[in-house]
Design an enzyme around this catalytic site. Sequence first.
Site, PDB file in Angstrom:
ATOM      1  N   HIS A 129      47.730  97.083  32.471  1.00  0.00           N
ATOM      2  CA  HIS A 129      47.380  97.645  33.779  1.00  0.00           C
ATOM      3  C   HIS A 129      48.199  96.961  34.888  1.00  0.00           C
ATOM      4  CE1 HIS A 129      43.375  98.147  31.606  1.00  0.00           C
ATOM      5  NE2 HIS A 129      43.676  99.389  31.944  1.00  0.00           N
TER       6      HIS A 129
ATOM      7  N   GLN B 210      48.736 111.496  27.128  1.00  0.00           N
ATOM      8  CA  GLN B 210      48.170 111.552  28.475  1.00  0.00           C
ATOM      9  C   GLN B 210      49.281 111.773  29.512  1.00  0.00           C
ATOM     10  OE1 GLN B 210      44.741 109.107  30.022  1.00  0.00           O
ATOM     11  NE2 GLN B 210      46.419 107.774  30.587  1.00  0.00           N
TER      12      GLN B 210
ATOM     13  N   ASP C 145      49.787 105.585  26.317  1.00  0.00           N
ATOM     14  CA  ASP C 145      49.037 106.833  26.144  1.00  0.00           C
ATOM     15  C   ASP C 145      50.014 107.999  26.331  1.00  0.00           C
ATOM     16  OD1 ASP C 145      46.067 105.878  25.977  1.00  0.00           O
ATOM     17  OD2 ASP C 145      46.989 104.692  27.557  1.00  0.00           O
TER      18      ASP C 145
ATOM     19  N   TYR D  44      38.447  96.652  33.341  1.00  0.00           N
ATOM     20  CA  TYR D  44      38.614  95.624  32.306  1.00  0.00           C
ATOM     21  C   TYR D  44      40.115  95.355  32.167  1.00  0.00           C
ATOM     22  CZ  TYR D  44      36.678  92.539  28.839  1.00  0.00           C
ATOM     23  OH  TYR D  44      36.275  91.419  28.170  1.00  0.00           O
ATOM     24  N   LEU D  45      40.706  94.980  33.282  1.00  0.00           N
ATOM     25  CA  LEU D  45      42.159  94.993  33.424  1.00  0.00           C
ATOM     26  C   LEU D  45      42.853  93.936  32.576  1.00  0.00           C
ATOM     27  CD1 LEU D  45      42.383  95.515  37.284  1.00  0.00           C
ATOM     28  CD2 LEU D  45      42.337  97.235  35.469  1.00  0.00           C
ATOM     29  N   HIS D  46      44.053  94.292  32.136  1.00  0.00           N
ATOM     30  CA  HIS D  46      44.868  93.391  31.329  1.00  0.00           C
ATOM     31  C   HIS D  46      46.326  93.535  31.778  1.00  0.00           C
ATOM     32  CE1 HIS D  46      45.952  97.070  29.320  1.00  0.00           C
ATOM     33  NE2 HIS D  46      44.719  97.272  28.882  1.00  0.00           N
TER      34      HIS D  46
ATOM     35  N   GLY E  92      50.752 104.559  31.754  1.00  0.00           N
ATOM     36  CA  GLY E  92      51.394 103.774  30.702  1.00  0.00           C
ATOM     37  C   GLY E  92      51.905 104.649  29.564  1.00  0.00           C
TER      38      GLY E  92
ATOM     39  N   VAL F 105      53.084  97.405  27.330  1.00  0.00           N
ATOM     40  CA  VAL F 105      53.053  95.933  27.286  1.00  0.00           C
ATOM     41  C   VAL F 105      52.376  95.519  25.971  1.00  0.00           C
ATOM     42  CG1 VAL F 105      52.131  93.851  28.389  1.00  0.00           C
ATOM     43  CG2 VAL F 105      52.952  95.762  29.788  1.00  0.00           C
TER      44      VAL F 105
HETATM   45  P1  AMP Z   1      42.848 102.714  30.826  1.00  0.00           P
HETATM   46  O1  AMP Z   1      42.149 101.745  31.730  1.00  0.00           O
HETATM   47  O2  AMP Z   1      42.800 102.315  29.392  1.00  0.00           O
HETATM   48  O3  AMP Z   1      42.445 104.147  31.092  1.00  0.00           O
HETATM   49  O4  AMP Z   1      44.386 102.630  31.200  1.00  0.00           O
HETATM   50  C1  AMP Z   1      44.824 102.853  32.513  1.00  0.00           C
HETATM   51  C2  AMP Z   1      46.318 102.991  32.514  1.00  0.00           C
HETATM   52  O5  AMP Z   1      46.923 101.808  31.975  1.00  0.00           O
HETATM   53  C3  AMP Z   1      46.810 104.172  31.641  1.00  0.00           C
HETATM   54  O6  AMP Z   1      47.874 104.825  32.318  1.00  0.00           O
HETATM   55  C4  AMP Z   1      47.288 103.476  30.403  1.00  0.00           C
HETATM   56  O7  AMP Z   1      48.323 104.190  29.715  1.00  0.00           O
HETATM   57  C5  AMP Z   1      47.843 102.180  30.976  1.00  0.00           C
HETATM   58  N1  AMP Z   1      47.924 101.151  29.923  1.00  0.00           N
HETATM   59  C6  AMP Z   1      46.932 100.756  29.092  1.00  0.00           C
HETATM   60  N2  AMP Z   1      47.384  99.827  28.220  1.00  0.00           N
HETATM   61  C7  AMP Z   1      48.696  99.646  28.505  1.00  0.00           C
HETATM   62  C8  AMP Z   1      49.736  98.829  27.954  1.00  0.00           C
HETATM   63  N3  AMP Z   1      49.516  98.010  26.936  1.00  0.00           N
HETATM   64  N4  AMP Z   1      50.962  98.908  28.504  1.00  0.00           N
HETATM   65  C9  AMP Z   1      51.219  99.746  29.545  1.00  0.00           C
HETATM   66  N5  AMP Z   1      50.280 100.543  30.108  1.00  0.00           N
HETATM   67  C10 AMP Z   1      49.046 100.503  29.600  1.00  0.00           C
END
Ligand code: AMP
Length: 277
Positions: free
Chosen positions: A34, A150, A147, A29-31, A144, A173
């Site tokens: 990611h 993490q 987190d 569910y990329l944004h 990121g 971001v």
């Molecule tokens: P997730 O899909 O939520 O597990 O996130 C995957 C990776 O994207 C993790 O390393 C998150 O910390 C990073 N991430 C999620 N949201 C953001 C953001 N707003 N800015 C930077 N990295 C992010």
Amino acid sequence: MHVVKTLSEIRELRRQLNSSVGLVPTMGYLHEGHLALVRQARAETSTVIVSIYVNPTQFSPSEDFKVYPRDLSRDLELLEGEKTDIVFVPPDEEMYPTGFSSWVDVEKVTEWLEGASRPGHFRGVATVCAKLFNIVQPARAYFGQKDAQQVIVMKRMVADLNMNLEIVVVPTVRESDGLAVSSRNIYLEAEGRQAATVLFTALSLAKQLWQDGEKDADKIRQQMIWHIQKEALAQIDYVSIADSSTLEELKHIDSPAVASLAVRIGKARLIDNIALG
Ligand code: AMP
């Protein structure tokens, strides 16, 4: 762009590469958050591998595993646009086959904050990331700053278990009003979306107080709590001022610190953080 589902396929592709590999682990569910990780990996490594896997073992039974948003075809389009080389999308049977019984437990740093609010969460995260690191053997893995805990868990695990890769941390971001971009923002209804700006304004308040010379962590925490309590839709899970390398709560800020929080707004549980020094 190769889209692969099985361990045997990804291992075969990996064997053919002798260039540096960058891994971006995601739950899809990329944004833009990611994509910032993918872009940095693209700039720094020759082969970019993105994993998309909603890892069941990092969700407790009461959490949102079943309803976590998923949209693989859109994700693949976005990744193609970023010139991703390989997307690894394993089904559960590949990651957790019958008889699976080995886990990675990172102690201490997982006892508080997200670890306390979400028992078992980091055991699931550490285990799935250790598996992905073993499968993909990246030179660098991108995470990121959003987190923050993490990241610390990953660095601890890599150091303790002598894993041969570097953890690269990418800045958070944000939307134009400061809300950290997150897959879970989709749970916010219009009113909640407006209320959700309170996370960033509380963090900005903490930073302002600290910049103005306040070093008493309790006073900053209290100001943040009062600020959030003014927002009727927001329910505080935790507010923390902690050491930035261990995330242990501080009384007095005399070393680099991080302000972090978890807040519920309707169905969404949102987390965010900001560096103090
Ligand atoms: P997730 O899909 O939520 O597990 O996130 C995957 C990776 O994207 C993790 O390393 C998150 O910390 C990073 N991430 C999620 N949201 C953001 C953001 N707003 N800015 C930077 N990295 C992010």
